[in-house]
Structures are given as structure tokens and as C-alpha cells.
Design a protein around this motif. Sequence first.
Motif, PDB file in Angstrom:
ATOM      1  N   LEU A 146       0.841  -1.185   0.000  1.00 58.50           N
ATOM      2  CA  LEU A 146       0.000   0.000   0.000  1.00 58.50           C
ATOM      3  C   LEU A 146       0.881   1.241   0.000  1.00 58.50           C
ATOM      4  N   CYS A 148       1.204   5.331   0.484  1.00 58.28           N
ATOM      5  CA  CYS A 148       0.547   6.446   1.159  1.00 58.28           C
ATOM      6  C   CYS A 148       1.504   7.617   1.263  1.00 58.28           C
ATOM      7  N   LEU A 158      -4.982   4.548   5.448  1.00 57.63           N
ATOM      8  CA  LEU A 158      -4.100   3.389   5.362  1.00 57.63           C
ATOM      9  C   LEU A 158      -4.437   2.374   6.444  1.00 57.63           C
ATOM     10  N   ILE A 162      -5.765  -1.419   5.684  1.00 58.58           N
ATOM     11  CA  ILE A 162      -5.016  -2.596   6.139  1.00 58.58           C
ATOM     12  C   ILE A 162      -5.904  -3.488   6.989  1.00 58.58           C
ATOM     13  N   VAL A 175       4.325  -1.456   3.032  1.00 55.29           N
ATOM     14  CA  VAL A 175       3.877  -0.068   2.942  1.00 55.29           C
ATOM     15  C   VAL A 175       5.010   0.776   2.362  1.00 55.29           C
ATOM     16  N   LEU A 194       1.935   2.189  12.464  1.00 59.06           N
ATOM     17  CA  LEU A 194       1.892   0.778  12.064  1.00 59.06           C
ATOM     18  C   LEU A 194       2.305  -0.140  13.214  1.00 59.06           C
ATOM     19  N   ILE A 201       3.048  -5.822   9.442  1.00 59.31           N
ATOM     20  CA  ILE A 201       3.498  -5.255   8.175  1.00 59.31           C
ATOM     21  C   ILE A 201       4.920  -5.766   7.943  1.00 59.31           C
ATOM     22  N   ARG A 204       8.615  -2.203   5.034  1.00 59.17           N
ATOM     23  CA  ARG A 204       8.357  -0.771   5.104  1.00 59.17           C
ATOM     24  C   ARG A 204       9.415  -0.038   4.285  1.00 59.17           C
TER      25      ARG A 204
END
Length: 273
Positions: A146, A148, A158, A162, A175, A194, A201, A204
Motif C-alpha cells: 500500500l 501512502c 491506510l 489494512i 507499505v 503501524l 506489516i 516498510r
Amino acid sequence: MALVALASAKGSPGVTTASLVIGALWPRQVLLSECDPSGSDVAIRMTGPSQTALNPDRGLVSLAAAGRKGIGDEVIMAHSQQLDGGLDVLLGVRAPEQIGGMGGLWAPLGQAFNQMYGSDVLADCGRIGPQSPQLPVLQSAGLVVLVCTATGSSVAHLRERISSLVHHVDAQLGVIVVADPKRRDGVRQVWSVLDQMTTPIHHRWHLAYDPAGAAFFDGRGVGRLDRTSLIRTGSVIAAEMAAAVAPRTSTDFDMAEAAFPSADTGTAGEYRQ
């Protein structure tokens, strides 16, 4: 090979630009597929070899008509085109109205992308929600990323996406935060949000917000693309993302065995002089 789906929870935080950058820097053979039902951006922004115009009618729509009896590597590549620079791309629909006749395409398309023999696939899925028609493509992906920005509203959407997406996909989640390189505090705030979520996640990344670099992916670039912060950060993301979805080899298993020997070769955790 592997399917990676990139999407946004709201608005336009730069999914198409991120997909183009990552695709251009991907270390293996890769196909970029526009799966955004809102319409193709690549056909407008980019050109083919030697600055030739792309054919906007050759892509998902033509593939949907030709693939009724099955979708495989040859069929997909026959409806793909090459950008100036060498990246293969499957153009999306010209307008949202064309999505209506493609309802049965998304699930087999996602499966075909995930099973391509000679190429990884990056799917630009645009904005997604619970009722998004392209959701089956995300469900076939091994990694869903995703995109953002570091703004409060973008991060709020976001989190919501999620929390919803985890019930629909069985994939690693990642992300990408698009932010000014000087605003690392904003990126850290996103990571903090997060960290407070129960959904893991796995990856990152920070992609530089860099209008000068992004202009090259909109036909307006001037200067040296390789010196832009967009390319510097994009190179790291492409390498790490490709490694995350790389198929395991026999060498990988041999290394794992060496690091964690089985019971018949010694006790786990035993130190030997």
C-alpha cells in the motif's frame, strides 16, 4: 515467478509513478500491468521505443477479448507493449466504462500473473476498497504493498484499509510512504502508527517525494535521472522487494540446513569448539 500488487487506500499518492520507478529498476524480467479501473495513466504519460506513441487499445481490454479460452504467458505478452527504456507494460482501460465487460477477467488474470514462467509482474491496482473489481488480483499476489503519504488523512485511510484487507488477502503486506527526504520525522510517525496495529506489516519503505525525478516518468524530465532522490530510494525498494518475492532455490535450503542442522547432525543451539 512472482506477483506484487501495489495500491492506495485513498486519493493519488503516486502509485503509478512508484510502479514505473520500481519496474524500471527491477533486477529481473518484469511486466508492469495497469489494473486500475479508473483508467490508464501510462499510455498518456509514457512513450514506446524511440519516442513512438503507445497503442491505448492494446492492453487489458484486448486481452479480455482474446483470453476467453484461457490466459497464459504468450497471450499476456502478445497484448503488452514496451516502453522507451525497455519496461514491458500491459496497459489498463482507457476509461472506467470499459470495466463493465471485464468482470470475469480479474480472477484468472491474477492467477495467470502469479504463474508466469518468464517474468515477475507488478500490478498497479490504483485505489482499492472492499468492492473493488480488481481485488482478485491482490488476492493472487505474494506481496501486497500500500502506498501512502505522510499526511494524517492518508495514514488514517491506510490503517482502515489494512484492517479490512487482511480479511481478503493471504500475502505479505508492505507499505511505501512517499515523503520529502527531509521529512523523515513524518515517515517515522507512520511507522509508529503501524507499530500500534495488530496486523503485521512485513516490509516498510520510504520513497522520496521528488517532483524533478517524477517528471521523467511524465515525459517532462530534464537533467540526470540517475542522480535524483527518487531513483536512489527507488533502487533500494526495487532490490528489497524483488528479494522478498524471489523463489527459493536449493542453495537457500542448503544454507538453512547449515544454519539449523537437523536432529541427526547435532542438537539445535549446540555450540561446538
